[in-house]
Write an enzyme that holds these catalytic residues in place. Structure first.
Site, short mmCIF file in Angstrom:
data_model
loop_
_atom_site.label_atom_id
_atom_site.label_comp_id
_atom_site.label_asym_id
_atom_site.label_seq_id
_atom_site.Cartn_x
_atom_site.Cartn_y
_atom_site.Cartn_z
N CYS A 154 0.85 -1.20 0.00
CA CYS A 154 0.00 0.00 0.00
C CYS A 154 0.88 1.24 0.00
O CYS A 154 1.88 1.29 0.72
CB CYS A 154 -0.89 -0.03 1.25
SG CYS A 154 -1.97 1.41 1.40
N HIS B 6 -9.21 -3.76 -1.94
CA HIS B 6 -8.21 -3.01 -1.16
C HIS B 6 -8.58 -1.52 -1.12
O HIS B 6 -8.57 -0.90 -0.05
CB HIS B 6 -6.83 -3.22 -1.80
CG HIS B 6 -5.71 -2.48 -1.14
ND1 HIS B 6 -4.63 -3.11 -0.56
CD2 HIS B 6 -5.48 -1.14 -1.00
CE1 HIS B 6 -3.80 -2.19 -0.07
NE2 HIS B 6 -4.30 -0.99 -0.33
N GLU B 7 -8.92 -0.95 -2.28
CA GLU B 7 -9.20 0.49 -2.36
C GLU B 7 -10.52 0.85 -1.67
O GLU B 7 -10.61 1.88 -1.00
CB GLU B 7 -9.20 0.98 -3.81
CG GLU B 7 -7.90 0.74 -4.58
CD GLU B 7 -6.66 1.24 -3.88
OE1 GLU B 7 -6.74 2.18 -3.05
OE2 GLU B 7 -5.57 0.69 -4.12
N HIS C 67 -10.17 1.19 1.93
CA HIS C 67 -9.68 2.53 2.33
C HIS C 67 -10.84 3.49 2.59
O HIS C 67 -10.77 4.32 3.50
CB HIS C 67 -8.80 3.13 1.22
CG HIS C 67 -7.36 2.73 1.28
ND1 HIS C 67 -6.54 3.03 2.34
CD2 HIS C 67 -6.57 2.08 0.38
CE1 HIS C 67 -5.31 2.57 2.12
NE2 HIS C 67 -5.30 1.98 0.93
#
Ligand code: ZN
Length: 215
Positions: A154, A197-198, A201
């Protein structure tokens, strides 16, 4: 006479009702306009303009003030936001940031550049030319039960990699920035890992929260 007077009163009441109806419609219209007005805050505009046409500073997970933003639930954009110049600047600068040759990524989320909003850029390895694409107001609305495990890193967590188990396939709900309509896209394989993953966030979740202990 009494009957005529009564009729006038009734007629006046109808006029009042009509007026009230018009006022209500005006209120509903005004509320609708408010919803689609710009929602960028002064500090967000200031931060985006500070990096005009340049890569932005990437927030780091173990910096105390950065971590407060990285751990927040990101807010949605209004329709007016998506059509604004400041939104275009944010996208252009996020792209420059994720494509920075000194620290290249395959995806980036707006909170990583200090803007706690639901916007991600994902490199579409499943499309010809592997372009970066942006997704606004993105949510995952379906996770497949079949899973895949792979190493992740990341931009906000330098020098750490770890294996994370993710769904093989996900469905991503977002607002199409051209049509300004909600869309759902289904994505599989490595590209779906980037989406997961994004979008984590945007919910204040980092991959280190999910590192697989046995993998
Ligand atoms: Zn990340």
């Amino acid at each position: 006479m009494i009957n005529h007077f009564y009729f006038c009163e009734k007629y006046l009441d109808m006029e009042k009702i009509k007026k009230m109806f018009c006022i209500c419609i005006a209120f509903i219209f005004a509320a609708g306009c408010t919803k689609s007005s710009l929602s960028f805050t002064d500090s967000e505009i200031e931060l985006i303009n500070k990096y005009s046409q340049q890569k932005m500073r990437v927030l780091i997970y173990n910096n105390e003030s950065d971590s407060l933003i990285l751990r927040q639930q990101a807010k949605e954009f209004s329709i007016a936001d998506l059509q604004s110049d400041i939104f275009k600047s944010l996208k252009a600068q996020m792209l420059l940031t994720v494509q920075d040759t000194t620290n290249t990524g395959v995806g980036i989320a707006a909170p990583q550049v200090g803007i706690s909003r639901r916007l991600i850029a994902v490199q579409r390895f499943d499309k010809p030319g592997e372009p970066f694409e942006f997704y606004a107001n993105a949510y995952i609305v379906y996770f497949s039960e079949d899973r895949q495990t792979g190493a992740e890193g990341c931009l906000s967590i330098p020098n750490i990699r770890g294996n994370v188990e993710r769904s093989q396939t996900v469905a991503v709900k977002h607002v199409d920035m051209e049509m300004l309509k909600t869309r759902i896209d289904t994505v599989s394989g490595f590209t779906s890992v980037i989406f997961q993953h994004e979008i984590d966030h945007l919910n204040g979740i980092l991959f280190i929260d999910k590192i697989h202990p046995d993998a």
